[in-house]
Design an enzyme around this catalytic site. Sequence first.
Site, PDB file in Angstrom:
ATOM      1  N   ASN A 117     -13.518  38.511  67.092  1.00  0.00           N
ATOM      2  CA  ASN A 117     -13.029  37.129  67.078  1.00  0.00           C
ATOM      3  C   ASN A 117     -13.666  36.403  68.257  1.00  0.00           C
ATOM      4  O   ASN A 117     -13.170  36.463  69.381  1.00  0.00           O
ATOM      5  CB  ASN A 117     -11.507  37.110  67.176  1.00  0.00           C
ATOM      6  CG  ASN A 117     -10.924  35.712  67.095  1.00  0.00           C
ATOM      7  OD1 ASN A 117     -11.631  34.712  67.252  1.00  0.00           O
ATOM      8  ND2 ASN A 117      -9.630  35.622  66.872  1.00  0.00           N
TER       9      ASN A 117
ATOM     10  N   ARG B 146     -14.354  36.493  62.581  1.00  0.00           N
ATOM     11  CA  ARG B 146     -13.877  35.125  62.480  1.00  0.00           C
ATOM     12  C   ARG B 146     -15.078  34.188  62.596  1.00  0.00           C
ATOM     13  O   ARG B 146     -15.848  34.254  63.554  1.00  0.00           O
ATOM     14  CB  ARG B 146     -12.890  34.807  63.594  1.00  0.00           C
ATOM     15  CG  ARG B 146     -12.478  33.337  63.641  1.00  0.00           C
ATOM     16  CD  ARG B 146     -11.748  33.007  64.922  1.00  0.00           C
ATOM     17  NE  ARG B 146     -11.448  31.583  65.024  1.00  0.00           N
ATOM     18  CZ  ARG B 146     -11.552  30.873  66.139  1.00  0.00           C
ATOM     19  NH1 ARG B 146     -11.968  31.459  67.255  1.00  0.00           N
ATOM     20  NH2 ARG B 146     -11.247  29.599  66.160  1.00  0.00           N
TER      21      ARG B 146
ATOM     22  N   HIS C 240      -9.200  26.621  62.787  1.00  0.00           N
ATOM     23  CA  HIS C 240      -8.042  27.464  63.106  1.00  0.00           C
ATOM     24  C   HIS C 240      -7.251  27.812  61.850  1.00  0.00           C
ATOM     25  O   HIS C 240      -6.066  28.151  61.918  1.00  0.00           O
ATOM     26  CB  HIS C 240      -7.108  26.794  64.118  1.00  0.00           C
ATOM     27  CG  HIS C 240      -7.690  26.645  65.485  1.00  0.00           C
ATOM     28  ND1 HIS C 240      -7.387  25.584  66.309  1.00  0.00           N
ATOM     29  CD2 HIS C 240      -8.561  27.423  66.183  1.00  0.00           C
ATOM     30  CE1 HIS C 240      -8.042  25.715  67.447  1.00  0.00           C
ATOM     31  NE2 HIS C 240      -8.769  26.821  67.399  1.00  0.00           N
TER      32      HIS C 240
ATOM     33  N   ARG D 100     -12.844  19.814  75.149  1.00  0.00           N
ATOM     34  CA  ARG D 100     -13.144  18.856  74.088  1.00  0.00           C
ATOM     35  C   ARG D 100     -12.164  17.688  74.129  1.00  0.00           C
ATOM     36  O   ARG D 100     -10.991  17.869  74.434  1.00  0.00           O
ATOM     37  CB  ARG D 100     -13.099  19.545  72.721  1.00  0.00           C
ATOM     38  CG  ARG D 100     -14.361  20.309  72.396  1.00  0.00           C
ATOM     39  CD  ARG D 100     -14.189  21.192  71.176  1.00  0.00           C
ATOM     40  NE  ARG D 100     -13.760  22.524  71.575  1.00  0.00           N
ATOM     41  CZ  ARG D 100     -13.254  23.413  70.739  1.00  0.00           C
ATOM     42  NH1 ARG D 100     -13.066  23.108  69.473  1.00  0.00           N
ATOM     43  NH2 ARG D 100     -12.902  24.606  71.177  1.00  0.00           N
TER      44      ARG D 100
ATOM     45  N   GLU E 118      -4.762  36.433  64.534  1.00  0.00           N
ATOM     46  CA  GLU E 118      -5.938  36.197  63.708  1.00  0.00           C
ATOM     47  C   GLU E 118      -6.623  37.507  63.339  1.00  0.00           C
ATOM     48  O   GLU E 118      -7.154  37.654  62.226  1.00  0.00           O
ATOM     49  CB  GLU E 118      -6.923  35.290  64.451  1.00  0.00           C
ATOM     50  CG  GLU E 118      -6.412  33.876  64.651  1.00  0.00           C
ATOM     51  CD  GLU E 118      -7.276  33.073  65.602  1.00  0.00           C
ATOM     52  OE1 GLU E 118      -7.669  31.948  65.237  1.00  0.00           O
ATOM     53  OE2 GLU E 118      -7.569  33.572  66.706  1.00  0.00           O
TER      54      GLU E 118
END
Length: 376
Positions: free
Chosen positions: A12, A70, A159, A220, A363
Amino acid sequence: MSRADDLVLVLNAGSSSLKYQVLRMPAGEVLLRAHVELVEAGGWGQALADVTTAVDGAGLSGRLRAIGHRVVHGGTRHTSPAVVDDALIASVEELAELAPLHNPPAVSGMRHAAAAFPDIPQVAVFDTGFFADLPEAAARYAIDVELADAEGIRRYGMHGISHGYLVQRTADLLERPLAELSLITLHLGNGASAAAVQGGRPLDTSMGLTPVEGLVMGSRSGDLDPGVLLHLLRHRGYDADGLDDLLNHRSGLRGLYGSTDVRDVLAAVAAGDPRALLAHEIYCRRIRKYVGAYLALLGGADAIVFAGGAGEHQPKVRADALAGLAGLGIEVDPERNDAVVAEAGVISPDGAGVTVLVVPTDEELAIAREAVALLG
């Protein structure tokens, strides 16, 4: 692929970290886990080599049945998990223009895994997949239709692996059918996003064409008037690369305070630093705005779910993000909130109109499940 010893290595790669696990499926038992934070550009090769060394050292390499990855952005090309081959790697690399911080590390991971474990099948699971069937009114931007269609400009959302896991896990924790739940899920990591989910399917999400839109993040900007970019192009000599660097690397908490880490900001808030106080207020205010907007879209929510590094570990973020919403049935119980860190739990008071929960995302488990399902 249905044996008692089905081990899946999951890589990931995020914008600033590499998490990996080896899981025994279908139970999801974690045999090996590590998290390398703040991986700098150019350092992915060494980080991935360290993964191989750790897996070998644990004696697990010869027992792997699959490797799952991922991948943040699949565009319109990849809306479901896919077996990794040269064509898929090239496609993910091309899509890096939409996720410049994320897709390149995923490509590095797939290439490294192919070299280190050439006989082990790999599966790519796409963050954008969960949002592939967003309502058209949510997916389409209000710009020229022909231009948007020609360039593939739409809201993709990211996500999705996390949000998909959270909605199912929340239904399990609440012991209610997913089909009857309206949820607002908040993934608050270095990258951050919100989603409005009804009956298990998303109605809207905060990230858009790229991972830049939406909530304030580590580096960001989140939502920004496009006119700001035009102003910088015309009056400050910026070009596309300069704007890309500004929005992805020099904005968010880093731009507001100087650090991408919520923990640094909160430590400075506790010390009374005015710049940190403002950064924290902006960060939480943006979350609150999205919660309010998604309440309107859903016509009310059954639950609000916090996940991700900040969502799971920072009670102050959770309390301040939802402050002032008691009139909408949203409250955070201070004692419960402080007690729930890095574990699942309800942090709203008994009888609240909207249940507020912390649900640690997983995840890696979600990716491992997808890999087993596809290869099976």
